[in-house]
Design a protein around this motif. Structure first.
Motif, mmCIF file in Angstrom:
data_model
loop_
_atom_site.group_PDB
_atom_site.id
_atom_site.type_symbol
_atom_site.label_atom_id
_atom_site.label_comp_id
_atom_site.label_asym_id
_atom_site.label_seq_id
_atom_site.Cartn_x
_atom_site.Cartn_y
_atom_site.Cartn_z
ATOM 1 N N CYS A 64 39.124 35.150 38.717
ATOM 2 C CA CYS A 64 39.599 34.764 39.507
ATOM 3 C C CYS A 64 39.913 34.344 40.594
ATOM 4 N N LEU A 65 40.350 34.794 42.098
ATOM 5 C CA LEU A 65 40.963 34.919 42.544
ATOM 6 C C LEU A 65 40.300 34.439 44.240
ATOM 7 N N THR A 84 39.435 41.388 47.270
ATOM 8 C CA THR A 84 39.624 42.796 47.108
ATOM 9 C C THR A 84 38.713 44.041 46.460
ATOM 10 N N CYS A 85 37.543 43.512 45.417
ATOM 11 C CA CYS A 85 36.931 44.106 44.813
ATOM 12 C C CYS A 85 36.201 44.165 45.851
ATOM 13 N N VAL A 114 31.380 38.243 46.025
ATOM 14 C CA VAL A 114 31.575 37.621 44.885
ATOM 15 C C VAL A 114 31.516 36.193 46.230
ATOM 16 N N GLN A 172 31.330 37.164 40.398
ATOM 17 C CA GLN A 172 30.879 38.553 41.044
ATOM 18 C C GLN A 172 30.417 38.912 40.455
ATOM 19 N N CYS A 198 41.285 45.347 41.542
ATOM 20 C CA CYS A 198 41.154 43.337 40.480
ATOM 21 C C CYS A 198 42.481 43.178 39.905
ATOM 22 N N PRO A 199 43.140 41.940 41.436
ATOM 23 C CA PRO A 199 44.411 41.537 40.974
ATOM 24 C C PRO A 199 44.400 40.614 40.197
ATOM 25 N N GLY A 200 43.594 39.674 39.498
ATOM 26 C CA GLY A 200 43.488 39.577 38.759
ATOM 27 C C GLY A 200 43.055 39.794 37.603
ATOM 28 N N VAL A 226 40.197 40.218 36.428
ATOM 29 C CA VAL A 226 39.429 39.511 35.502
ATOM 30 C C VAL A 226 38.590 40.690 34.891
ATOM 31 N N ARG A 227 38.561 41.564 35.427
ATOM 32 C CA ARG A 227 37.329 42.876 35.293
ATOM 33 C C ARG A 227 37.261 43.937 33.768
#
Ligand code: SF4
Lengths: 352, 218
Positions: A21-22, A26-27, A49, A140, A222-224, A226-227
């Motif tokens: 996670c960054l 964004t989420c 987050v 998150q 999510c750009p990371g 992560v999800r």
């Protein structure tokens, strides 16, 4: 009498990888602009987050009771709006009118014109530990669609239900009378209250998107990467593999007794520095006791597995686990929900 | 079925009340009030294990009595409830602020219904419900605990006034659109409930009159 939630035919679940996670939110914003931009919802963040260790959102998030102890409901509190954080406004006009780059700065203001002293994710990036052994990770949170949903079981009106097709927990806004027992009973404090409409509202797992085969906005944007999302029973899917096969994805605060369906890959800590400023191979920077408190006893084994598989990849070998967590093709994160949101109505119609 | 108390209330024609509710109308002075003793609802009947667990060491139903007056005026049934509320909660102003409220309950058939369970599927009850700060009055029905189905009503109107440490709430509704039947005998039954917002009372956590009272509508 409110009855225990019936098990669904299939259970949708998510895994969030805390190592990726960054903290970009964004989420959070994807959710906000899709679902909580109508009157009475200003202060709602169905997805949030927070920097951990920290006080969380609402303030002291895990200290308000709720959930179950030895199968019995634990009394809880519903924190005030100030504890969740008032919705802010910004003095755009003053900034634009100042006419100079060095003029007014954008300032948040609460409804009464006061300067905020608290808000969601207020202690961002503060973390814990002492330099040079400081540490933090991002946590998150969405509604965890628990298998023992304290909210649902607390409601004296059976205004909360669990869908049999995917186990998603929804509040029937027509039935809700705004009694707020659900908000007290949720140990993660993920139920919000709409003061204008006098009803409880919470994350709906973007169920109208799921019905159209599209992943929830927080997952998809999510750009990371992560999800992860899937049905728990899909043995070839990421959720099954991370939770059941590799056992590296763990519930948050399992001691709350609600059996959440959101799981977390725990954060792998860098090594601690010793007094000489060298790495101490025997100490990790995030105290393991803290991680045990957050993710339960399984955290030691999960971190060991992650370490072993990471080293495998570092040695040029293949690791199914690392391939899943890296998610080279982001569509792989979405389980069966790979539909394109551009093909559906926005916001999708809600009919609980 | 539930017995009615000895007290008999009457709703006699009172000129000057008009068709709209007015808690401070002078005409109310002509109507005798009855003091109805209230009691906390039984905690073990709250339809949620969470509610039972979280209130077991905490007192609910703290409003001891309510004063009730009834009257009619040109086909409109008027009711006025008044009770002490030194620390009022006139609106929902925060997540953990609960509004004061009161309600009148009638067997939907006008005659009888089990009061302790708030009706049954065969014998439902009708509610006139006021909640401080709500935009409209609620007219509802219930056929058991936790089953209240309420709608914003066009026929039922409510006005509330808080002064000198008391709420006074006036209800007005055309008799033929009151949500319950009035038998030829003109005798119906009524019960009362009140919620103390300052004590976080809501849902089944309230003070109620544990027996029906007879009301004669002239
Ligand atoms: S989960 Fe994804 S979108 Fe949300 S803050 Fe972390 S990286 Fe950003």
């Amino acid at each position: 009498m409110a009855v225990p939630a019936k098990p669904p035919i299939r259970q949708m679940a998510m895994v969030f990888d805390l190592n990726k996670c960054l903290g970009c939110q964004t989420c959070t914003v994807a959710c906000k602009t899709l679902w909580t931009d109508t009157p009475g919802m200003d202060g709602m963040w169905w997805n949030i987050v927070n920097t951990m260790p920290g006080l969380g959102t609402p303030r002291d998030v895990f200290s308000h009771g709720g959930g179950y102890k030895n199968g019995k409901p634990v009394p809880g509190r519903f924190p005030s709006q100030a504890d969740f954080g008032e919705a802010w406004d910004f003095d755009y006009e003053a900034v634009l009118a100042s006419g100079s780059e060095r003029g007014e700065h954008l300032q948040p203001r609460e409804a009464g014109g006061t300067s905020p002293k608290w808000g969601p994710n207020w202690d961002e990036d503060l973390g814990g530990g002492e330099y040079p052994n400081s540490y933090f990770f991002y946590l998150q949170q969405v509604c965890a669609n628990c298998s023992k949903p304290a909210c649902l079981e607390a409601c004296p009106r059976t205004a909360i239900y669990r869908r049999e097709e995917d186990g998603i927990i929804l509040i029937d806004e027509e039935r809700c009378h705004g009694y707020r027992f659900c908000a007290e009973a949720c140990p993660y404090k993920r139920v919000y209250f709409n003061q204008k409409r006098a009803i409880a509202q919470k994350c709906i797992s973007c169920y109208p998107r799921l019905e159209a085969g599209v992943a929830p906005a927080c997952v998809r944007q999510c750009p990371g990467r992560v999800r992860h999302l899937d049905f728990v029973d899909n043995k070839d899917g990421h959720i099954y593999k991370l939770v059941k096969k590799w056992k590296v994805a763990l519930p948050l605060r399992p001691d709350f007794g609600v059996e959440p369906n959101v799981y977390y890959v725990p954060p792998m800590s860098p090594l601690a520095f010793n007094e000489q400023g060298e790495f101490d191979e025997s100490e990790s920077r995030i105290p393991i006791d803290y991680l045990r408190e957050m993710f339960g006893k399984g955290v030691d084994a999960a971190l060991d597995t992650l370490q072993v598989e990471r080293e495998k990849v570092a040695a040029g070998k293949k690791s199914e686990l690392m391939d899943i967590l890296i998610a080279r093709d982001w569509n792989d994160l979405l389980g069966p929900f790979t539909g394109n949101p551009a093909t559906i109505e926005r916001p999708p119609a809600r009919t609980p | 079925m539930t017995a009615a108390t000895e007290v008999k209330l009457t709703a006699a024609e009172v000129a000057g009340l008009g068709s709209k509710p007015d808690p401070t109308a002078k005409a109310w002075a002509k109507v005798a009030g009855a003091t109805i003793a209230l009691r906390p609802t039984p905690l073990d009947r709250q339809p949620s294990a969470y509610v039972q667990a979280s209130w077991k060491d905490r007192q609910h139903g703290v409003i001891p009595a309510i004063e009730a007056r009834f009257a009619t005026c040109g086909g409109v049934l008027h009711a006025r409830l008044s009770w002490e509320a030194a620390d009022p909660r006139p609106a929902i102003t925060d997540n953990n602020v609960f509004p004061d409220a009161c309600a009148l309950l009638f067997p939907t058939d006008g005659k009888d219904a089990p009061l302790e369970t708030m009706g049954s599927p065969e014998k439902p009850v009708t509610l006139w419900h006021w909640r401080a700060g709500a935009e409209a009055a609620f007219l509802g029905t219930a056929s058991g605990l936790g089953t209240v189905d309420r709608t914003k009503s066009n026929s039922l109107a409510i006005e509330a006034d808080w002064a000198n440490g008391r709420w006074t709430v006036a209800f007005a509704c055309p008799v033929n659109n009151a949500g319950f039947a009035v038998p030829n005998s003109r005798e119906v039954r009524v019960a009362f409930a009140a919620w103390s917002g300052a004590n976080s009372e809501r849902a089944g956590l309230k003070s109620h009159s544990p027996a029906w009272t007879t009301l004669v509508i002239s």
